[in-house]
Motif scaffolding. Structure first.
Motif, PDB file in Angstrom:
ATOM      1  N   ARG A 169      28.202  30.592  27.295  1.00 29.69           N
ATOM      2  CA  ARG A 169      28.297  32.038  27.405  1.00 29.69           C
ATOM      3  C   ARG A 169      29.212  32.621  26.330  1.00 29.69           C
ATOM      4  O   ARG A 169      28.999  33.744  25.861  1.00 29.69           O
ATOM      5  CB  ARG A 169      28.777  32.429  28.803  1.00 29.69           C
ATOM      6  N   TYR A 192      31.564  35.484  28.455  1.00 31.49           N
ATOM      7  CA  TYR A 192      30.681  36.281  27.595  1.00 31.49           C
ATOM      8  C   TYR A 192      31.384  37.564  27.147  1.00 31.49           C
ATOM      9  O   TYR A 192      31.392  37.909  25.955  1.00 31.49           O
ATOM     10  CB  TYR A 192      29.388  36.607  28.336  1.00 31.49           C
ATOM     11  N   LEU A 215      27.605  42.449  30.253  1.00 24.27           N
ATOM     12  CA  LEU A 215      27.357  41.202  30.950  1.00 24.27           C
ATOM     13  C   LEU A 215      25.919  41.056  31.407  1.00 24.27           C
ATOM     14  O   LEU A 215      25.543  40.043  31.967  1.00 24.27           O
ATOM     15  CB  LEU A 215      28.282  41.084  32.166  1.00 24.27           C
ATOM     16  N   ASP A 221      30.504  34.641  33.110  1.00 20.31           N
ATOM     17  CA  ASP A 221      30.227  36.010  32.686  1.00 20.31           C
ATOM     18  C   ASP A 221      31.432  36.620  31.984  1.00 20.31           C
ATOM     19  O   ASP A 221      31.294  37.386  31.026  1.00 20.31           O
ATOM     20  CB  ASP A 221      29.842  36.874  33.890  1.00 20.31           C
TER      21      ASP A 221
END
Length: 698
Positions: A167, A116, A21, A113
């Protein structure tokens, strides 16, 4: 990423995720655009007309055709977004792939995040399975709750979608797997999807239906898939207005554009539209292009443009320079399963709780567990379906947590329901590609829920669905309502952790759940006499006349609609409960007056006033005091997921850019910011605003 649990802290993914991350500057493809174009041109010069036509028309259903003699590899494309869809009819497939929670559950985490990490894990499995192109992320707006593919998408709000998708794209392409944004554009129903015509105006497209695509493009997405539907009278996949003018022109996309499978019909239009790759192939282009070239109806330059775009994009990602398959990633599947579990944890939404939850594992009361998905893993169907492995059924997760306290009964009697101290009742829908489904539960499921809540006031209703369902006739009687979406292969553990209080729920709705479907902005879209829920085969579908879907609500989609029309939904956008409480300080804007074009900084404090750790999703909305065009009551323009220990206070800072105050000006065909006063509202949901401040733009 944030891990937080109650009453004990759950250590999850500490080493797995923190490394992946870490944010870096946006990555460029391994090969520069200039070099990729130069190499593509050199290859193109060596190709025959027949080879070019084969390249721009899909091969063997799921491949971009390769020409080994020219150094052009064959590339495999697989569905989609929530994991790798394994096609058993093809050879050399992965033996297994992780089934992640549905993307709408990921959106409910409000954690970019995590998006991602989720995408990076899926991308690594693509590499393990020789998948060069993932046919995702799916990212169409949740316009109507009945859409059969809502589970594949990221909810109703363009700002939330944009932040999650950008992301996701980064996570996917950081593995060397190409991301495909789909379905472009205004594809918001699966009812007769090939014969629907989305009639949508310019402003609505730019404010609602394009921001997610624009964010994905700006994040570096290398492929876009067009949609089945018509857009203002022309099929999207062969529309020059959609592909050349809108996607390539206004959004600036320079990568590979492919059609959805069997979604286009006219070879001349396909070639002239800006499309690059007709899928699945062996259809219009292969059949008609040579004749069209001979007749002068299309030019060789058009074909060259398509072939060059495919080659250039694949070269840019390095797909001509290295093997796609990397079996080292097979060793990371356990890590991927941990990402899936955390995604489920953060996506569970506690909608209602009268105090029955958390239901501690070591209590003494008797628990009765029953319902639809106790012994069946709920998931969406169609191309996005991922079977997974090591599936944890809800019955298993409940039994592991509560042991002998729980009794499982498929068809409990009235006496059994009344005698239980707590009833855990599972219900929901199985949504799928190719058809929409009713907003209301099936009659038997609805009756089951109404019966349980009427007989036992301590009934916890667990909902698994790809979108909102009608809960109006039993919501008030239920002791608690827990939304678990489609949890993936291990997500039922997360769901029971939330019920037991081992994880503090932090999911928030990425959608509005209406009381009745007639309240919806899209109500009435289904042609008279037709029912949703009955998918048609392609031939049957194409025999039907094209029907119009008029986006009469314009920019008033989701919570924008309900607020403008003063229609109270059952559950508002952004809603979700916690086992702790949060207090907000008043937001503070750094400058009371700012110039248009200048960034505006907003801060506010958030205080965990309870006794357990949790995470609040702080939501920021913007409202103009006056506007030259009709605008929503408020629009989401910022959010942050903030972990807080008991008693902890944190300051959250948001930066609002000029676009956050703008509307699409159809006279200028561009964004405009009107001068005047704007209110900035901060709170824990669209209907739970805790404070506001204002700024005047000069």
């Amino acid at each position: 990423m944030n891990s937080y649990s109650i009453p004990r802290f759950t250590m999850v993914l500490a080493g797995v995720l923190m490394g992946c991350l870490a944010m870096a500057a946006p990555d460029q493809p391994p090969v520069s655009a200039e070099k990729a174009d130069e190499r593509a041109g050199a290859l193109l010069a060596k190709m025959t007309t027949e080879q070019k036509l084969e390249l721009i028309s899909g091969h063997n259903q799921f491949f971009i055709k390769g020409f080994p003699e020219l150094g052009i590899p064959q590339l495999y494309m697989s569905d989609a977004t929530q994991g790798v869809h394994i096609r058993p009819q093809l050879s050399n497939q992965l033996e297994k792939s992780v089934a992640f929670p549905a993307p709408i559950a990921l959106a409910a985490s409000w954690n970019p995040d995590l998006a991602y990490a989720y995408a990076k894990a899926v991308g690594e499995e693509c590499r393990a399975g020789d998948v060069a192109v993932l046919l995702g992320p799916g990212m169409n707006i949740y316009r109507v709750s009945q859409c059969g593919r809502n589970f594949e998408y990221f909810g109703e709000d363009p700002y939330l979608i944009a932040r999650m998708v950008e992301r996701y794209v980064r996570g996917m392409q950081d593995t060397g797997t190409m991301a495909t944004l789909k379905h472009f554009v205004a594809n918001n129903t699966d009812h007769r999807r090939r014969t629907s015509n989305s009639i949508v105006d310019e402003r609505t497209l730019h404010e609602i239906y394009l921001p997610g695509f624009k964010a994905g493009i700006d994040a570096g997405a290398l492929a876009v898939m067009t949609s089945y539907n018509q857009v203002n009278g022309e099929w999207a996949g062969q529309s020059r207005a959609v592909i050349t003018d809108l996607l390539r022109g206004q959004l600036g996309f320079k990568g590979l554009v492919m059609s959805d499978w069997t979604s286009v019909w006219d070879a001349e239009k396909i070639i002239k539209s800006g499309q690059d790759l007709e899928m699945p192939g062996k259809a219009n282009i292969v059949k008609d292009a040579a004749r069209l070239l001979a007749e002068g109806k299309v030019a060789m330059a058009d074909v060259d443009r398509m072939a060059r775009s495919i080659l250039r994009t694949c070269i840019a990602l390095g797909l001509h320079d290295r093997p796609v398959k990397d079996e080292r990633f097979l060793a990371k599947f356990a890590d991927h399963e941990s990402v899936a579990l955390q995604s489920a944890r953060e996506g569970v939404v506690l909608l209602k709780n009268n105090g029955v939850l958390p239901l501690a594992p070591k209590g003494t009361g008797k628990i009765l567990a029953t319902g639809t998905f106790m012994e069946k893993l709920p998931r969406g169907g169609g191309s996005a379906d991922v079977l997974g492995y090591n599936a944890v059924l809800l019955k298993q997760a409940i039994a592991e947590t509560y042991g002998e306290r729980v009794t499982f009964v498929a068809e409990p009697t009235d006496e059994q329901l009344k005698a239980a101290d707590v009833v855990l009742l599972s219900t929901g829908t199985l949504d799928k590609e190719g058809a929409d489904r009713p907003f209301a539960l099936a009659k038997a499921d609805e009756a089951r829920v109404q019966r349980a809540v009427s007989l036992n006031p301590r009934t916890v209703v667990i909902v698994n669905s790809g979108g909102g369902i009608q809960m109006t006739d039993w919501n008030e009687q239920a002791a608690a309502v827990v939304y678990g979406w489609y949890p993936g292969q291990v997500g039922n553990r997360a769901l029971v952790e939330v019920i037991a209080g081992l994880t503090n729920p932090s999911g928030r709705l990425p959608i509005t759940i209406e009381r009745r479907f007639k309240d919806s902005p899209g109500y009435g879209y289904v042609p008279a006499g037709e029912d949703v829920g009955k998918g048609l085969k392609r031939g049957e579908e194409m025999a039907k006349p094209v029907y119009p879907i008029e986006y009469k609500e314009g920019v008033f989609v989701g919570y924008r609609w309900y607020e403008a029309k003063k229609i109270a939904p059952l559950y508002a956008f952004g809603a979700g409960l916690s086992y702790t409480t949060y207090a907000y300080g008043q937001p503070v804007i750094a400058k009371a007056n700012a110039k248009r074009g200048e960034a505006v900084t907003v801060t506010c404090t958030v205080h965990n006033t309870g006794k357990v750790a949790g995470a609040e999703v702080v939501q920021l909305y913007v409202r103009p005091a006056k506007a030259p065009v009709p605008r929503p009551e408020k629009e989401l323009k910022g959010f942050a997921k903030i972990p807080l220990a008991p008693g902890e206070v944190k300051t959250v800072t948001f930066t609002l850019n000029p676009r956050d105050f703008a509307y699409w000006d159809v006279a200028r065909h561009d964004w405009s910011v009107a001068p005047g006063r704007y209110q900035v509202l901060v709170g824990g949901a669209s209907d739970r605003i805790a404070g506001e401040a204002s700024v005047t733009l000069e």
